[in-house]
Enzyme design. Structure first.
Site, PDB file in Angstrom:
ATOM      1  N   GLY A 234      53.168  -6.457  84.329  1.00  0.00           N
ATOM      2  CA  GLY A 234      52.753  -7.131  83.098  1.00  0.00           C
ATOM      3  C   GLY A 234      53.164  -6.310  81.899  1.00  0.00           C
ATOM      4  O   GLY A 234      53.320  -5.090  81.994  1.00  0.00           O
TER       5      GLY A 234
ATOM      6  N   GLN B 200      53.581  -3.234  73.349  1.00  0.00           N
ATOM      7  CA  GLN B 200      54.154  -2.129  74.122  1.00  0.00           C
ATOM      8  C   GLN B 200      55.632  -1.902  73.827  1.00  0.00           C
ATOM      9  O   GLN B 200      56.169  -0.837  74.137  1.00  0.00           O
ATOM     10  CB  GLN B 200      53.956  -2.370  75.619  1.00  0.00           C
TER      11      GLN B 200
ATOM     12  N   CYS C 270      49.084   1.702  83.484  1.00  0.00           N
ATOM     13  CA  CYS C 270      49.732   1.012  82.371  1.00  0.00           C
ATOM     14  C   CYS C 270      51.038   1.717  82.054  1.00  0.00           C
ATOM     15  O   CYS C 270      51.098   2.951  82.065  1.00  0.00           O
ATOM     16  CB  CYS C 270      48.800   1.054  81.157  1.00  0.00           C
ATOM     17  N   LEU C 271      52.074   0.940  81.748  1.00  0.00           N
ATOM     18  CA  LEU C 271      53.373   1.532  81.417  1.00  0.00           C
ATOM     19  C   LEU C 271      53.282   2.368  80.142  1.00  0.00           C
ATOM     20  O   LEU C 271      54.134   3.219  79.899  1.00  0.00           O
ATOM     21  CB  LEU C 271      54.424   0.429  81.237  1.00  0.00           C
TER      22      LEU C 271
ATOM     23  N   HIS D 182      43.930  -7.114  80.958  1.00  0.00           N
ATOM     24  CA  HIS D 182      44.598  -5.877  80.533  1.00  0.00           C
ATOM     25  C   HIS D 182      45.643  -6.179  79.450  1.00  0.00           C
ATOM     26  O   HIS D 182      45.698  -5.487  78.423  1.00  0.00           O
ATOM     27  CB  HIS D 182      45.241  -5.236  81.780  1.00  0.00           C
ATOM     28  N   GLU D 183      46.454  -7.229  79.668  1.00  0.00           N
ATOM     29  CA  GLU D 183      47.529  -7.532  78.707  1.00  0.00           C
ATOM     30  C   GLU D 183      46.969  -8.104  77.403  1.00  0.00           C
ATOM     31  O   GLU D 183      47.468  -7.784  76.313  1.00  0.00           O
ATOM     32  CB  GLU D 183      48.548  -8.496  79.315  1.00  0.00           C
TER      33      GLU D 183
ATOM     34  N   HIS E 126      45.802  -5.414  75.198  1.00  0.00           N
ATOM     35  CA  HIS E 126      46.895  -4.778  74.441  1.00  0.00           C
ATOM     36  C   HIS E 126      47.098  -5.469  73.096  1.00  0.00           C
ATOM     37  O   HIS E 126      47.320  -4.816  72.073  1.00  0.00           O
ATOM     38  CB  HIS E 126      48.217  -4.871  75.216  1.00  0.00           C
TER      39      HIS E 126
END
Ligand code: NI
Length: 167
Positions: A46, A51, A93-94, A135-136, A139
């Protein structure tokens, strides 16, 4: 299409609130393509626009196992309209390097928004999909999963990060 640079904590853009997409134009389509490329290249399951430094309310995700091919999902202006239950999942997370932690979230969520053609979508999600969507969407509101863990764990992570940056 292009792989974009992924912003990592503590980049300020990760703390900012993304703005709703008013028109799904060529620029937005290009951003979506690049976000997908970036997510697959990472690889991740995701990615939110913050990001890659773009403050538009757009998320992409794909939970399909690699061997089954790709199934890209895009939600523009996603919104959680219903949520229930509780679930704990080990998240990473990235944008949060070298760290994962158990996070408590809703077990089931209903998310509405638009697909990349502008058609309304409504997704009823549970388990991993529910986690990824929460989670997304976090963000897009400037919230990272490390904002949802205890202060002690967060400070341990910050110390670990500082050490690894000094190396
Ligand atoms: Ni993330």
């Amino acid at each position: 299409m292009a792989v974009l640079e992924i912003q990592t904590y503590p980049a300020p853009v990760l703390k900012e609130k993304a703005r709703p997409v008013a028109a799904i134009d060529a620029e937005i389509q290009c951003l979506i393509d690049n976000m997908a490329d970036t997510m697959y290249n990472a690889p991740g399951i995701g990615l939110a626009a913050n990001q890659v430094g773009a403050l538009h309310r757009i998320i992409v995700y794909d939970l399909t196992p690699k061997e089954n091919g790709r199934n890209l999902n895009v939600i523009i202006n996603p919104e959680i309209v219903a949520a229930s239950g509780e679930l704990v999942h080990n998240e990473a997370c990235l944008s949060v390097l070298d760290y994962s932690c158990d996070v408590k979230r809703k077990a089931c969520v209903t998310v509405t928004g638009l697909d990349r053609e502008g058609k309304p979508v409504c997704i009823e999600a549970k388990d991993l999909l529910a986690v990824v969507l929460q989670h997304e969407i976090d963000h897009l509101d400037g919230v990272l999963f490390i904002d949802r863990i205890s202060r002690l764990k967060r400070s341990l992570y910050k110390r670990q990060l500082q050490k690894s940056l000094k190396k």
